[in-house]
Enzyme design. Structure first.
Site, PDB file in Angstrom:
ATOM      1  CG  MET A 157      -0.418   0.021   2.549  1.00 58.13           C
ATOM      2  SD  MET A 157      -1.800   0.163   3.728  1.00 58.13           S
ATOM      3  CE  MET A 157      -0.925   0.024   5.279  1.00 58.13           C
ATOM      4  NE  ARG A 313      -4.312   2.835  11.414  1.00 60.54           N
ATOM      5  CZ  ARG A 313      -5.059   3.911  11.226  1.00 60.54           C
ATOM      6  NH1 ARG A 313      -6.353   3.883  11.550  1.00 60.54           N
ATOM      7  NH2 ARG A 313      -4.536   5.018  10.736  1.00 60.54           N
ATOM      8  CG  HIS A 457       5.601  -0.288  11.179  1.00 60.20           C
ATOM      9  ND1 HIS A 457       6.303  -1.374  11.664  1.00 60.20           N
ATOM     10  CD2 HIS A 457       6.340   0.185  10.146  1.00 60.20           C
ATOM     11  CE1 HIS A 457       7.407  -1.543  10.978  1.00 60.20           C
ATOM     12  NE2 HIS A 457       7.450  -0.605  10.046  1.00 60.20           N
ATOM     13  CD  GLU A 458       0.711  -0.147   8.149  1.00 64.05           C
ATOM     14  OE1 GLU A 458      -0.061   0.654   7.594  1.00 64.05           O
ATOM     15  OE2 GLU A 458       1.636  -0.702   7.538  1.00 64.05           O
ATOM     16  N   GLY A 459       0.339   4.260  11.166  1.00 61.48           N
ATOM     17  CA  GLY A 459      -0.282   5.316  11.961  1.00 61.48           C
ATOM     18  C   GLY A 459       0.391   5.452  13.304  1.00 61.48           C
TER      19      GLY A 459
END
Length: 607
Positions: A157, A313, A457-459
């Site tokens: 992504m 997440r 990672h991921e936010g």
């Protein structure tokens, strides 16, 4: 010590995984088939992943100007994983899946995360394919998603950009219609993309035939200019190699170029890249720019991408959990075998007395119990989240809706709590090793480095906290928070009837009331600046309350079990969490309740 007995307890004794077999989707499964999947994954992780965790940490990906070079062990491990069928484990039988409960799939994947998170990071491929199954056209599913599930293709992504970071409203990658007839391409409306994407995990490699990039980009508005904010963001499939409608490579490279590799603190075995789209290094016939196919409707890119982001997440939370668990196992083994010091008291002053193992020292036991309470508690929470996903997909309409909303509220916790506190577990694992913990002779320093990335990672931690306090606890008039409180109260009511657990139940009840009061106080002025100034302390307190609930629920099952060292250990970890951890929420909630603006109001030059 082995992970498997803990998994078995959580899956079967606590969450009742076998009861899922009563549902039509899982009717062909039973405890035997679930165990066979766990056995297979445990074996592959032990043979193909764990022995090479240090290798991939020291032999980082290299770019020779044309391709990324990875150790052969990475190729072998990925092939073994793909051939196991785990990429499509939860998918329908008729597309090559196993129709496994997501709960069992998540449990099976813990072995890979624990063995080597750098090699075992297949989460983006599965998440990419799942997004396409939810939002793609039938042909996009056939050509891209199914070939990711079978292992031919991998997925990424592509969100962040060098100048924007986590601020997706500021992305500048553009997508323009690819000439006349662009809307009639069988693979979806065809666009040309130009721009740069940063921090793309597995963005380039030779592990598979193709890489399916899911890219956020802005389509011009009616005036020909990019639509400001997030409303103009759309989602595109941008394959590394162009394909035909049967999924065969056409032999033409798309204009996606590797601009460089990021060399990180941890996860060093995973390629992390800066990608240039449409820069002209690999020009595609018919125009300038990389070819991309629209997923979903124009302007709905973020809505589609959140399907993958939320899944990622939860997966990052599990990754953080298993790194914490791996460090706990390593430090427990070290503590049981390392002699140093003597007992407290008069006898301990006699140098002629033999040394004791360091696990016999109270402070080492404290650090081990902290790790156990963090990592096993986080594992239980992550598996509970997986169980909610199964409920969302296969439960009654009412149960599915409740599971959806509960998962919305819990996702920031499932991601961020392990990322913070299982990292702390890794720090304690280093401490137990003493000076040796800082050396590469022992694995615990790598576990810490790998885990430090997961708060980003991921936010990032702060983003998750603002999502929790700014959106999740408020959505649908607070119904998600009310549902969670009802489940917590149900556990309290059961536990208060058990004398050994009644004090814990009362403490959890007080904590729940404190979180509820702080939530109301934070939003008392309806001013987001005041409410969110202390979002991270709020998330820490909220997370600790959720983990206390999980531990109390687990303790109820453990308490009813036959006497054993495992039972004693679980009850001790629960007691540790209630005595040492839950009391910490008072200080966190105080600044939330008072809407303390110490941090928000300090001028830049005061630093």
């Amino acid at each position: 010590m082995s992970l498997r007995p803990t998994l078995d307890f959580l899956l079967y004794d606590w969450l009742g995984a076998e009861r899922l077999n009563q549902r039509e989707r899982f009717a062909d499964h039973n405890r035997e088939t679930f165990d066979a999947v766990l056995d297979t994954c445990e074996r592959i992780a032990r043979e193909k992943f764990a022995p090479f965790n240090r290798l991939v940490d020291t032999q980082e990906p290299q770019f020779d100007g044309e391709k990324v070079i990875l150790p052969q062990a990475t190729h072998d491990a990925r092939l073994a994983y793909a051939e196991s069928g785990m990429l499509s484990a939860a998918q329908d039988d008729d597309i090559g899946g196993m129709q496994l409960p997501f709960l069992v799939e998540s449990a099976a994947n813990t072995f890979f995360a624990k063995a080597s998170i750098s090699i075992g990071s297949n989460l983006l491929t599965t998440g990419n394919a799942n997004l396409l199954m939810a939002h793609g056209t039938e042909l996009q599913k056939q050509v891209f998603a199914l070939n990711e599930f079978n292992g031919r293709f991998t997925g990424t992504m592509c969100l962040s950009e060098p100048q924007a970071g986590s601020s997706l409203s500021d992305v500048v990658t553009r997508a323009v219609p690819d000439g006349d007839g662009h809307e009639t391409d069988p693979l979806g409306p065809r666009y040309r993309l130009t721009g740069n994407k940063m921090w793309i995990s597995s963005g380039d490699h030779e592990l598979a035939e193709n890489i399916v990039h899911l890219v956020l980009a802005k389509i011009p508005g009616a005036d020909g200019k990019p639509v400001p904010g997030v409303k103009g963001i759309s989602l595109f499939i941008v394959p590394k190699h162009l394909v035909d409608t049967d999924g065969r490579l056409t032999g033409e490279r798309n204009d996606v170029a590797l601009a460089g590799l990021n060399h990180k603190l941890g996860w060093r075995g995973t390629t992390n890249t800066l990608l240039n789209f449409g820069e002209g290094k690999y020009p595609v016939r018919g125009g300038a720019g990389a070819i991309g196919y629209l997923v979903g409707k124009p302007g709905e890119g973020l809505r589609c991408m959140f399907h993958m982001m939320n899944e990622a997440r939860i997966a990052i939370g599990m990754a953080a959990t298993m790194l914490g668990y791996a460090g706990y196992e390593a430090s427990l083994d070290y503590a049981k075998n390392r002699p140093q010091g003597r007992p407290m008291g008069a006898a301990g002053k006699d140098p002629a007395q033999p040394q004791v193992r360091i696990i016999e020292h109270a402070d080492v036991k404290r650090m081990l119990l902290a790790q156990k309470s963090y990592s096993e508690g986080a594992l239980a929470l992550a598996l509970y989240g997986a169980r909610l996903i199964d409920e969302q997909h296969t439960g009654t309409p009412e149960a599915a809706d409740e599971a959806r909303l509960l998962l919305e509220v819990l996702t920031p916790i499932i991601k961020s709590w392990p990322s913070e506190f299982c990292l702390e577990a890794n720090s304690l694992a280093i401490q137990i090793h003493g000076g040796y913990g800082y050396t590469r002779d022992f694995a615990v320093e790598q576990y810490w480095r790998d885990n430090r990335l997961n708060m980003i990672h991921e936010g990032t931690h702060g983003i998750q906290a603002m999502d929790l306090l700014g959106r999740k606890v408020l959505m649908e008039n607070g119904r998600g928070l009310q549902l969670l409180a009802a489940r917590i109260n149900a556990t309290i009511e059961r536990a208060i009837q058990v004398p050994d657990l009644a004090a814990h139940a009362n403490a959890l009840g007080q904590a729940l009331q404190a979180v509820g009061a702080a939530t109301k106080a934070a939003w008392a002025t309806a001013n987001p600046t005041e409410a969110l100034a202390n979002a991270v302390p709020y998330m820490q307190a909220f997370g600790h309350t959720v983990l206390a609930w999980v531990w109390l629920d687990v303790a109820l099952v453990a308490h009813a079990a036959a006497a054993s060292p495992a039972r004693q250990g679980r009850l001790a970890a629960a007691r540790y969490f209630f005595h040492y951890e839950l009391p910490r929420i008072g200080a966190w909630l105080q600044v939330v309740r008072e809407r303390d603006l110490t941090c928000a109001e300090l001028p830049d030059d005061a630093f």
